[in-house]
Design a protein around this motif. Structure first.
Motif, PDB file in Angstrom:
ATOM      1  N   GLN A  57       0.808  -1.214   0.000  1.00  0.00           N
ATOM      2  CA  GLN A  57       0.000   0.000   0.000  1.00  0.00           C
ATOM      3  C   GLN A  57       0.848   1.275   0.000  1.00  0.00           C
ATOM      4  O   GLN A  57       0.386   2.338  -0.423  1.00  0.00           O
ATOM      5  N   VAL A  58       2.088   1.168   0.471  1.00  0.00           N
ATOM      6  CA  VAL A  58       2.960   2.339   0.561  1.00  0.00           C
ATOM      7  C   VAL A  58       3.178   2.945  -0.822  1.00  0.00           C
ATOM      8  O   VAL A  58       3.541   2.248  -1.778  1.00  0.00           O
ATOM      9  N   GLY A  59       2.930   4.238  -0.935  1.00  0.00           N
ATOM     10  CA  GLY A  59       3.152   4.942  -2.195  1.00  0.00           C
ATOM     11  C   GLY A  59       1.939   5.017  -3.092  1.00  0.00           C
ATOM     12  O   GLY A  59       1.956   5.735  -4.097  1.00  0.00           O
ATOM     13  N   LEU A  60       0.865   4.286  -2.753  1.00  0.00           N
ATOM     14  CA  LEU A  60      -0.340   4.319  -3.568  1.00  0.00           C
ATOM     15  C   LEU A  60      -1.242   5.475  -3.144  1.00  0.00           C
ATOM     16  O   LEU A  60      -1.248   5.879  -1.984  1.00  0.00           O
ATOM     17  N   THR A  61      -2.029   5.991  -4.088  1.00  0.00           N
ATOM     18  CA  THR A  61      -3.007   7.014  -3.764  1.00  0.00           C
ATOM     19  C   THR A  61      -4.156   6.372  -2.984  1.00  0.00           C
ATOM     20  O   THR A  61      -4.270   5.139  -2.919  1.00  0.00           O
ATOM     21  N   ALA A  62      -5.025   7.201  -2.423  1.00  0.00           N
ATOM     22  CA  ALA A  62      -6.154   6.683  -1.646  1.00  0.00           C
ATOM     23  C   ALA A  62      -7.044   5.792  -2.507  1.00  0.00           C
ATOM     24  O   ALA A  62      -7.461   4.709  -2.075  1.00  0.00           O
ATOM     25  N   ASN A  63      -7.323   6.233  -3.731  1.00  0.00           N
ATOM     26  CA  ASN A  63      -8.159   5.421  -4.623  1.00  0.00           C
ATOM     27  C   ASN A  63      -7.483   4.118  -4.998  1.00  0.00           C
ATOM     28  O   ASN A  63      -8.119   3.058  -5.062  1.00  0.00           O
ATOM     29  N   ALA A  64      -6.186   4.192  -5.264  1.00  0.00           N
ATOM     30  CA  ALA A  64      -5.438   2.991  -5.627  1.00  0.00           C
ATOM     31  C   ALA A  64      -5.380   2.006  -4.460  1.00  0.00           C
ATOM     32  O   ALA A  64      -5.459   0.783  -4.654  1.00  0.00           O
ATOM     33  N   ARG A  65      -5.272   2.526  -3.248  1.00  0.00           N
ATOM     34  CA  ARG A  65      -5.268   1.663  -2.068  1.00  0.00           C
ATOM     35  C   ARG A  65      -6.596   0.913  -1.943  1.00  0.00           C
ATOM     36  O   ARG A  65      -6.627  -0.277  -1.651  1.00  0.00           O
ATOM     37  N   GLU A  66      -7.692   1.635  -2.174  1.00  0.00           N
ATOM     38  CA  GLU A  66      -9.009   1.020  -2.056  1.00  0.00           C
ATOM     39  C   GLU A  66      -9.199  -0.077  -3.093  1.00  0.00           C
ATOM     40  O   GLU A  66      -9.692  -1.170  -2.783  1.00  0.00           O
ATOM     41  N   LEU A  67      -8.782   0.184  -4.329  1.00  0.00           N
ATOM     42  CA  LEU A  67      -8.892  -0.826  -5.386  1.00  0.00           C
ATOM     43  C   LEU A  67      -7.991  -2.016  -5.107  1.00  0.00           C
ATOM     44  O   LEU A  67      -8.340  -3.170  -5.393  1.00  0.00           O
ATOM     45  N   ASN A  68      -6.831  -1.742  -4.537  1.00  0.00           N
ATOM     46  CA  ASN A  68      -5.846  -2.777  -4.272  1.00  0.00           C
ATOM     47  C   ASN A  68      -6.363  -3.830  -3.298  1.00  0.00           C
ATOM     48  O   ASN A  68      -6.075  -5.023  -3.439  1.00  0.00           O
ATOM     49  N   VAL A  69      -7.138  -3.396  -2.288  1.00  0.00           N
ATOM     50  CA  VAL A  69      -7.591  -4.336  -1.247  1.00  0.00           C
ATOM     51  C   VAL A  69      -9.067  -4.707  -1.372  1.00  0.00           C
ATOM     52  O   VAL A  69      -9.599  -5.406  -0.519  1.00  0.00           O
ATOM     53  N   ARG A  70      -9.721  -4.255  -2.432  1.00  0.00           N
ATOM     54  CA  ARG A  70     -11.139  -4.571  -2.601  1.00  0.00           C
ATOM     55  C   ARG A  70     -11.332  -6.090  -2.728  1.00  0.00           C
ATOM     56  O   ARG A  70     -10.716  -6.742  -3.561  1.00  0.00           O
ATOM     57  N   GLY A  71     -12.172  -6.647  -1.887  1.00  0.00           N
ATOM     58  CA  GLY A  71     -12.447  -8.081  -1.922  1.00  0.00           C
ATOM     59  C   GLY A  71     -11.287  -8.950  -1.485  1.00  0.00           C
ATOM     60  O   GLY A  71     -11.272 -10.156  -1.757  1.00  0.00           O
ATOM     61  N   ALA A  72     -10.306  -8.344  -0.789  1.00  0.00           N
ATOM     62  CA  ALA A  72      -9.103  -9.100  -0.426  1.00  0.00           C
ATOM     63  C   ALA A  72      -9.323 -10.044   0.755  1.00  0.00           C
ATOM     64  O   ALA A  72      -8.556 -10.979   0.947  1.00  0.00           O
ATOM     65  N   PHE A  73     -10.377  -9.799   1.559  1.00  0.00           N
ATOM     66  CA  PHE A  73     -10.551 -10.554   2.800  1.00  0.00           C
ATOM     67  C   PHE A  73     -11.830 -11.393   2.782  1.00  0.00           C
ATOM     68  O   PHE A  73     -12.811 -11.044   2.120  1.00  0.00           O
ATOM     69  N   ILE A  74     -11.801 -12.455   3.552  1.00  0.00           N
ATOM     70  CA  ILE A  74     -12.976 -13.322   3.678  1.00  0.00           C
ATOM     71  C   ILE A  74     -12.935 -13.989   5.053  1.00  0.00           C
ATOM     72  O   ILE A  74     -11.872 -14.237   5.615  1.00  0.00           O
ATOM     73  N   VAL A  75     -14.116 -14.254   5.584  1.00  0.00           N
ATOM     74  CA  VAL A  75     -14.237 -15.044   6.810  1.00  0.00           C
ATOM     75  C   VAL A  75     -14.489 -16.491   6.386  1.00  0.00           C
ATOM     76  O   VAL A  75     -15.491 -16.778   5.722  1.00  0.00           O
ATOM     77  N   PRO A  76     -13.590 -17.409   6.720  1.00  0.00           N
ATOM     78  CA  PRO A  76     -13.805 -18.812   6.345  1.00  0.00           C
ATOM     79  C   PRO A  76     -15.126 -19.330   6.915  1.00  0.00           C
ATOM     80  O   PRO A  76     -15.503 -18.989   8.035  1.00  0.00           O
ATOM     81  N   GLU A  77     -15.808 -20.150   6.149  1.00  0.00           N
ATOM     82  CA  GLU A  77     -17.138 -20.627   6.553  1.00  0.00           C
ATOM     83  C   GLU A  77     -17.106 -21.311   7.912  1.00  0.00           C
ATOM     84  O   GLU A  77     -18.015 -21.130   8.735  1.00  0.00           O
ATOM     85  N   GLN A  78     -16.041 -22.081   8.167  1.00  0.00           N
ATOM     86  CA  GLN A  78     -15.975 -22.804   9.430  1.00  0.00           C
ATOM     87  C   GLN A  78     -15.753 -21.886  10.627  1.00  0.00           C
ATOM     88  O   GLN A  78     -15.976 -22.262  11.779  1.00  0.00           O
ATOM     89  N   LEU A  79     -15.302 -20.627  10.360  1.00  0.00           N
ATOM     90  CA  LEU A  79     -15.084 -19.659  11.435  1.00  0.00           C
ATOM     91  C   LEU A  79     -16.223 -18.660  11.571  1.00  0.00           C
ATOM     92  O   LEU A  79     -16.181 -17.792  12.447  1.00  0.00           O
ATOM     93  N   SER A  80     -17.239 -18.783  10.737  1.00  0.00           N
ATOM     94  CA  SER A  80     -18.337 -17.812  10.771  1.00  0.00           C
ATOM     95  C   SER A  80     -19.049 -17.748  12.131  1.00  0.00           C
ATOM     96  O   SER A  80     -19.489 -16.665  12.536  1.00  0.00           O
ATOM     97  N   PRO A  81     -19.167 -18.866  12.891  1.00  0.00           N
ATOM     98  CA  PRO A  81     -19.791 -18.750  14.213  1.00  0.00           C
ATOM     99  C   PRO A  81     -19.025 -17.822  15.163  1.00  0.00           C
ATOM    100  O   PRO A  81     -19.622 -17.260  16.088  1.00  0.00           O
ATOM    101  N   ALA A  82     -17.719 -17.663  14.945  1.00  0.00           N
ATOM    102  CA  ALA A  82     -16.925 -16.780  15.802  1.00  0.00           C
ATOM    103  C   ALA A  82     -17.175 -15.315  15.484  1.00  0.00           C
ATOM    104  O   ALA A  82     -16.825 -14.437  16.280  1.00  0.00           O
ATOM    105  N   VAL A  83     -17.787 -15.043  14.329  1.00  0.00           N
ATOM    106  CA  VAL A  83     -18.012 -13.675  13.863  1.00  0.00           C
ATOM    107  C   VAL A  83     -19.486 -13.284  13.901  1.00  0.00           C
ATOM    108  O   VAL A  83     -19.829 -12.153  14.258  1.00  0.00           O
TER     109      VAL A  83
END
Length: 253
Positions: free
Chosen positions: A181-207
């Motif tokens: 993320q270092v050196g990227l603009t705010a918009n570029a940062r947002e695009l870079n991490v869009r959809g990057a994370f997920i909660v595994p199905e087996q861990l969904s009860p913890a969330v």
């Protein structure tokens, strides 16, 4: 060095502590001048740390130049409400705070994590006292392999321990490798991490239905923690507080 440490580990706690302090005298975590205990800053360095204290925006934690009254929210938070419910940080990301973050992240100074986490517990007191668990912003497995540890997870582990909360290290997964993320603009940062994370199905009860404190080392534009928050809320989290050691500010406080 390993021989000395093995001897120290085998001694009673009080004796081991005294011997450790003799062999490795406690010093300031920044300037290394002698201090009364390990994991501390000297008075001079402590005075230079720009702590974020009230009055601040109840949502973004941005310090106000004057006290507008209890419960006030900044214009930024009203105009662009964040994905998370609130942000709390210990200090402004400059000077000594920046040094501590970089030392932990890039120089393998994991010994700094308990000290930094202690200040984070103070900054996130209300949210931590009412949360169900603590979650860290994860690294992609390839980056974790090259770095060998996740600085955010180190902070989160100690935050959870010090606050008596449950730590869920696997509740959030970074499913795609993103660019730095270092050196990227705010918009570029947002695009870079869009959809990057997920909660595994087996861990969904913890969330699902939980109030979560999401830990990261630094808040800059908020792109990373916002993407992580969306994944947590998609999995059913009812409330997400972002807790960081440092945060960047665009102007003076």
């Amino acid at each position: 060095m390993p021989v000395i440490m093995s001897v120290i580990v085998g001694l009673p706690l009080r004796v081991a502590g005294d011997l450790r302090d003799t062999v490795f005298p406690p010093g300031c975590a920044h300037c290394h001048v002698r201090t009364g205990r390990h994991g501390a800053l000297c008075p001079s360095c402590w005075s230079e740390l720009r702590l974020i204290e009230r009055p601040f925006c109840e949502v973004l934690g941005t310090p106000f130049g004057h006290d507008p009254g209890a419960g006030m929210v900044s214009a930024e938070a009203i105009a662009n409400p964040p994905a998370f419910d609130r942000l709390r940080s210990v200090a402004v990301h400059d000077g000594i705070a920046r040094y501590l973050v970089h030392a932990l992240k890039y120089r393998d100074r994991t010994d700094l994590a308990p000290m930094m986490a202690g200040w984070m517990v103070r900054a996130g007191g209300e949210a931590l006292s009412s949360c169900d668990c603590v979650v860290s912003v994860p690294l992609h497995r390839s980056r974790l392999f090259s770095r060998m540890f996740n600085q955010s997870a180190e902070l989160a582990r100690h935050v959870a321990r010090l606050s008596g909360r449950r730590f869920e290290p696997q509740a959030l997964v970074r499913r795609k490798r993103t660019s730095q993320q270092v050196g990227l603009t705010a918009n570029a940062r947002e695009l870079n991490v869009r959809g990057a994370f997920i909660v595994p199905e087996q861990l969904s009860p913890a969330v699902f239905g939980r109030r979560i404190v999401l830990v990261d080392d630094v808040y800059t534009t908020g792109a990373t923690v916002s993407s992580a928050t969306r994944a947590l809320k998609k999995a059913g989290a009812t409330n997400v507080t972002v807790l960081t050691f440092a945060r960047a500010l665009s102007g003076p406080i």
